[in-house]
Design a protein around this motif. Structure first.
Motif, PDB file in Angstrom:
ATOM      1  N   SER A  96     -77.481 -18.274  52.287  1.00  0.00           N
ATOM      2  CA  SER A  96     -78.746 -17.898  52.358  1.00  0.00           C
ATOM      3  C   SER A  96     -79.644 -19.335  51.971  1.00  0.00           C
ATOM      4  O   SER A  96     -80.575 -19.598  52.731  1.00  0.00           O
ATOM      5  CB  SER A  96     -79.222 -16.854  51.487  1.00  0.00           C
ATOM      6  OG  SER A  96     -78.306 -15.557  52.011  1.00  0.00           O
ATOM      7  N   ASP A  97     -79.193 -19.940  50.956  1.00  0.00           N
ATOM      8  CA  ASP A  97     -79.772 -20.967  50.544  1.00  0.00           C
ATOM      9  C   ASP A  97     -79.836 -22.218  51.431  1.00  0.00           C
ATOM     10  O   ASP A  97     -80.701 -23.137  51.759  1.00  0.00           O
ATOM     11  CB  ASP A  97     -79.404 -21.715  49.079  1.00  0.00           C
ATOM     12  CG  ASP A  97     -79.776 -20.622  47.940  1.00  0.00           C
ATOM     13  OD1 ASP A  97     -80.403 -19.813  48.067  1.00  0.00           O
ATOM     14  OD2 ASP A  97     -78.912 -20.781  46.984  1.00  0.00           O
TER      15      ASP A  97
ATOM     16  N   SER B 189     -72.312 -15.936  49.680  1.00  0.00           N
ATOM     17  CA  SER B 189     -73.538 -15.491  50.468  1.00  0.00           C
ATOM     18  C   SER B 189     -74.953 -16.135  49.877  1.00  0.00           C
ATOM     19  O   SER B 189     -75.713 -16.402  50.873  1.00  0.00           O
ATOM     20  CB  SER B 189     -73.666 -13.884  50.202  1.00  0.00           C
ATOM     21  OG  SER B 189     -72.459 -13.484  50.734  1.00  0.00           O
ATOM     22  N   GLU B 190     -75.082 -16.157  48.674  1.00  0.00           N
ATOM     23  CA  GLU B 190     -76.218 -16.827  47.987  1.00  0.00           C
ATOM     24  C   GLU B 190     -76.310 -18.406  48.506  1.00  0.00           C
ATOM     25  O   GLU B 190     -77.154 -19.004  49.032  1.00  0.00           O
ATOM     26  CB  GLU B 190     -76.032 -16.634  46.610  1.00  0.00           C
ATOM     27  CG  GLU B 190     -76.275 -15.382  46.104  1.00  0.00           C
ATOM     28  CD  GLU B 190     -76.186 -15.437  44.710  1.00  0.00           C
ATOM     29  OE1 GLU B 190     -75.866 -16.336  43.951  1.00  0.00           O
ATOM     30  OE2 GLU B 190     -76.636 -14.326  44.087  1.00  0.00           O
TER      31      GLU B 190
ATOM     32  N   THR C  59     -69.939 -24.382  51.511  1.00  0.00           N
ATOM     33  CA  THR C  59     -69.569 -23.155  51.263  1.00  0.00           C
ATOM     34  C   THR C  59     -68.265 -22.958  51.920  1.00  0.00           C
ATOM     35  O   THR C  59     -67.551 -22.049  50.945  1.00  0.00           O
ATOM     36  CB  THR C  59     -70.824 -22.490  52.254  1.00  0.00           C
ATOM     37  OG1 THR C  59     -72.059 -22.846  52.098  1.00  0.00           O
ATOM     38  CG2 THR C  59     -70.503 -20.941  52.229  1.00  0.00           C
TER      39      THR C  59
ATOM     40  N   THR D  31     -70.415 -13.014  46.537  1.00  0.00           N
ATOM     41  CA  THR D  31     -71.721 -13.035  46.213  1.00  0.00           C
ATOM     42  C   THR D  31     -72.454 -14.436  46.336  1.00  0.00           C
ATOM     43  O   THR D  31     -73.436 -14.791  46.699  1.00  0.00           O
ATOM     44  CB  THR D  31     -71.998 -12.197  44.845  1.00  0.00           C
ATOM     45  OG1 THR D  31     -71.579 -11.079  44.957  1.00  0.00           O
ATOM     46  CG2 THR D  31     -73.688 -12.464  44.508  1.00  0.00           C
ATOM     47  N   GLU D  32     -71.449 -15.304  45.588  1.00  0.00           N
ATOM     48  CA  GLU D  32     -72.155 -16.880  45.286  1.00  0.00           C
ATOM     49  C   GLU D  32     -72.057 -17.508  46.756  1.00  0.00           C
ATOM     50  O   GLU D  32     -72.992 -18.063  47.077  1.00  0.00           O
ATOM     51  CB  GLU D  32     -71.241 -17.628  44.476  1.00  0.00           C
ATOM     52  CG  GLU D  32     -71.199 -17.072  42.960  1.00  0.00           C
ATOM     53  CD  GLU D  32     -70.239 -17.851  42.299  1.00  0.00           C
ATOM     54  OE1 GLU D  32     -69.381 -18.808  42.698  1.00  0.00           O
ATOM     55  OE2 GLU D  32     -70.441 -17.786  40.912  1.00  0.00           O
TER      56      GLU D  32
END
Length: 578
Positions: free
Chosen positions: A413-414, A409-410, A496, A406-407
Motif C-alpha cells: 500500500s505504501d 500488505s502495508e 516487497t 500484514t507487513e
C-alpha cells in the motif's frame, strides 16, 4: 611237668611267654622247662631260688676246666638262640624297669584288635631322620590314654604329629625290639602346634605380608570362583551341591583344582595347584573374582599340615581375595587368619557367595525398577514438552505468517501511495513548467514585436528553436520522471517480494528446526524406552490384562514374559520359604 615255676603277674604273661616259659593250667602258673636257662627269668624266680649268673657271663662265656682254660677234649656245646635273646630281653628289662619321657614324631600308625602300632622317629634341624623305632600302645592302655589326649588337644595320633610320651623299651625273642607307650602329655602337642603357628605369624608380620590379602577389597559380586579342595571330600560335596545350582542358572562359574590336604608334601602340593590355576586363568584373560580353599572337618593335627610358611605366604601375596572354609568353628589355621574372608565350613563358604549374589540381584532388580520408573516419567515429561513445543511453534509460525502478510500488505500500500504521489508531483511540475514556458515565450514574442520588427523573423526563429528546445526538455523531463517513478515502483515491488520470501523462508526454517528437534527428542525418548532395556538382557513381566507385575507377592498365576525378540507365557507357582 618238670621245671622251675615262676612268680609272674598277669601283666607279665607276654614277657615270660616270649622268653620261653610255659603255662601249667593245673597250677595256673608259668614255669621254665628243664634245660632252659633261668637267667632271663631272674625277676620272677621264687625267693630262695638259685641266684642266676650275670647275663654277660652266663650267656656268652664258654665252659672252662679247672685250670681256667677251655677243655680241649669237650666240644663247645653253645646255647639256643632263644636263650641268647632271652638274655638280651632280661638286660633291657633290668635297664628300663620304668618308662622314660621321650620326644618323638609319628611316622605311621595302624590299629589292630584295639592295639595301636606306630612308627616313631626323631629328625634333626635339617629334617633328616636320626633315629627310628617301632612302638605300640596296647589296647587296654590305648582305651585309657587316647580319649583323654584327643579331648585335651582335639588332635588324633597320626603321621606328622609330635608327642611327648612315656616310653618303655622292650625286647622279645620272638618279635624283636619295640617300645611300649603308656602315657602322652597333651600340653606338649598343643604347645608345638601353637608354636608353629606363632612362628609363621611373626615371620609374616616382620616381612609385612600378614595383612596383604585381608586388606584386599572383598568381592563385590561373584562371576568366577577358583576352588581348591581335596578330591571326593565330604566338604567339597556339600559345596558343590549348591554351586551346581548357581552354575545351572548361568550365575557363577566354579573352576575346581584338587590336592591332598594332609600328609607329607600337602602344603607344597596345594601351593603348586593354587598358583598354577591362578596363572592359567590370568593367561586366559578372565581372572577369578575369588579363590576358595575348602575341606571338611578333622582333627587338629590334620589341619596342622596347612600351617606351612610357604603356603601361607603364597595366600598373603595372592592378588585375588581368598575365602577359607577349613574344618569346623573350633578349628583354626594360619590360612584362616590371613584370608580375606574366613568361613567355618565349606557349606558356609557357598552360602556366603550366594548371599552376595542375592544382594546384587536385589540391587539390580531395584535399579531396574528405578530405570523403568524414571524412563516412564521422562517419556511423559518429554511427551508433554513436545506437545507444548509443537503447539508453541505452530502458534508462533501462524502469528509470524499473519504478521508477514500484514507487513507485506502495508508495504504494498505504501508503495502504491508513494508511486501515485510521485506521479502526481511530476505531473504538476510538468504543468507548471509548461505554463512558465508559454508565458516566457509570449513575453519574448511581444517584446520582439515591439522592440525590433526587423528581428521578428530572428525572434520567430529563436522562438521556434526555443520552443523546440523547451518541448524537448519537457519531454526529457517527463520521461525522466516517468522512468524514476517506474523504477521506484519496481524497487518497492522487489523489496516487497524479497521481504515476503524471507518471511516465508524463515517460517519454513522454523518449522524444519522444530520438526528436527522433535524427532531428536523422540529418538532420545525411544532410546531410553523399554525396548532398549529389553535388548540389554532384561525382561518385562505382565499379567493377563497386560499390566506390569512388579512383586513376587502378586496373586497372578498366568503371566506373559516379554523378551527382546518375542513373548512367552509362564505359570507362577507358590513356593514356601525354607
Amino acid at each position: 611237668m618238670s621245671g622251675t615255676y615262676l612268680t609272674s603277674s598277669f601283666r607279665d604273661k607276654d614277657r615270660v611267654k616270649a622268653l620261653g616259659a610255659r603255662w601249667d593250667p593245673a597250677k595256673r602258673q608259668w614255669y621254665v622247662p628243664d634245660g632252659l636257662a633261668l637267667t632271663p627269668f631272674s625277676e620272677w624266680l621264687p625267693a630262695g631260688g638259685v641266684e642266676p649268673p650275670s647275663p654277660s657271663t652266663a650267656l656268652i662265656t664258654p665252659e672252662l676246666d679247672q685250670g681256667g682254660s677251655r677243655s680241649l677234649s669237650a666240644a663247645p656245646r653253645g646255647i639256643p638262640l632263644s636263650q641268647l635273646l632271652g638274655g638280651v630281653a632280661a638286660a633291657v628289662s633290668q635297664a628300663f624297669r620304668a618308662g622314660v619321657w621321650t620326644l618323638v614324631e609319628v611316622v605311621d600308625t595302624r590299629v589292630r584288635n584295639g592295639h595301636v602300632y606306630l612308627e616313631i622317629s626323631e629328625r634333626d634341624g635339617n629334617g633328616v631322620v636320626v633315629a627310628k623305632a617301632s612302638a605300640a600302645i596296647w589296647a587296654n592302655t590305648a582305651s585309657r590314654i587316647l580319649p583323654d589326649f584327643e579331648r585335651a588337644t582335639g588332635a588324633q595320633i597320626g603321621p606328622g604329629i609330635k608327642l611327648l610320651v612315656r616310653a618303655k623299651p622292650v625286647f622279645k625273642p620272638q618279635f624283636g625290639f619295640s617300645i611300649e607307650l603308656d602315657a602322652i602329655d597333651p600340653d606338649y602337642t598343643l604347645g608345638d602346634l601353637e608354636a608353629r603357628k606363632r612362628e609363621i605369624r611373626e615371620r609374616l608380620q616382620r616381612e609385612g605380608l600378614l595383612e596383604l590379602n585381608r586388606q584386599l577389597p572383598s568381592p563385590w559380586d561373584y562371576n568366577r570362583v577358583l576352588v581348591v579342595a581335596p578330591e571326593g571330600g565330604a566338604g567339597l560335596g556339600d559345596f558343590q551341591s549348591e554351586a551346581r545350582r548357581l552354575e545351572s542358572l548361568g550365575i557363577c562359574e566354579f573352576i575346581y583344582v584338587h590336592s591332598r590336604f594332609q600328609g607329607d608334601g600337602t602344603a607344597s602340593e596345594i601351593r603348586m595347584e593354587l598358583l598354577g590355576a591362578v596363572k592359567r586363568l590370568g593367561v586366559e584373560g578372565v581372572p577369578p573374582d575369588a579363590v576358595a580353599i575348602i575341606r571338611g572337618g578333622g582333627a587338629i593335627n590334620d589341619m596342622a599340615w596347612l600351617n606351612d610358611y610357604a603356603l601361607v605366604r603364597a595366600v598373603c601375596e595372592l592378588e585375588v581375595p581368598v575365602l577359607t572354609g577349613i574344618g569346623h568353628e573350633r578349628d583354626n589355621t594360619v590360612l584362616d587368619e590371613v584370608a580375606n574372608i574366613r568361613f567355618d565350613t565349606p557349606s558356609k563358604v557357598i552360602a556366603g557367595i550366594e548371599r552376595v549374589i542375592l544382594l546384587r540381584a536385589q540391587e539390580a532388580k531395584g535399579l531396574y525398577a528405578d530405570v523403568i520408573r524414571d524412563a516412564t516419567r521422562a517419556a511423559d515429561t518429554a511427551r508433554r514438552t513436545v506437545v507444548q513445543s509443537f503447539t508453541a511453534i505452530e502458534s508462533g509460525a501462524r502469528q509470524e505468517l499473519a504478521r508477514s502478510r500484514t507487513e507485506a500488505s502495508e508495504l504494498l500500500s505504501d508503495v502504491k501511495l508513494q508511486a501515485a504521489q510521485t506521479i502526481r508531483v511530476a505531473s504538476e511540475y510538468t504543468v507548471r513548467e509548461m505554463n512558465d514556458v508559454r508565458r516566457l515565450a509570449a513575453a519574448q514574442v511581444a517584446q520582439a514585436k515591439h522592440e525590433v520588427p526587423a528581428r521578428l523573423a530572428e525572434v520567430r526563429a529563436d522562438a521556434r528553436q526555443t520552443l523546440q528546445m523547451a518541448r524537448a526538455g519537457i519531454e526529457a523531463e517527463r520521461s525522466f520522471v516517468l522512468d524514476r517513478a517506474t523504477a521506484d515502483v519496481r524497487y518497492m515491488a522487489d523489496a516487497t517480494a524479497r521481504t515476503f520470501e524471507d518471511t516465508s523462508t524463515l517460517a519454513r526454517k522454523t518449522l524444519v528446526d522444530a520438526r528436527t528437534n522433535t524427532q531428536a527428542l523422540m529418538r532420545e525418548i525411544a532410546g531410553q524406552g523399554p525396548a532398549k532395556t529389553l535388548g540389554r538382557g532384561f525382561a518385562l513381566v505382565r499379567d493377563q490384562d497386560g499390566h506390569a507385575v512388579t512383586s513376587a507377592a502378586s496373586t497372578e498365576t498366568q503371566i506373559t514374559i516379554q523378551f527382546r525378540d518375542g513373548l512367552r507365557t509362564a505359570q507362577l507357582e507358590q513356593k514356601d520359604k525354607p
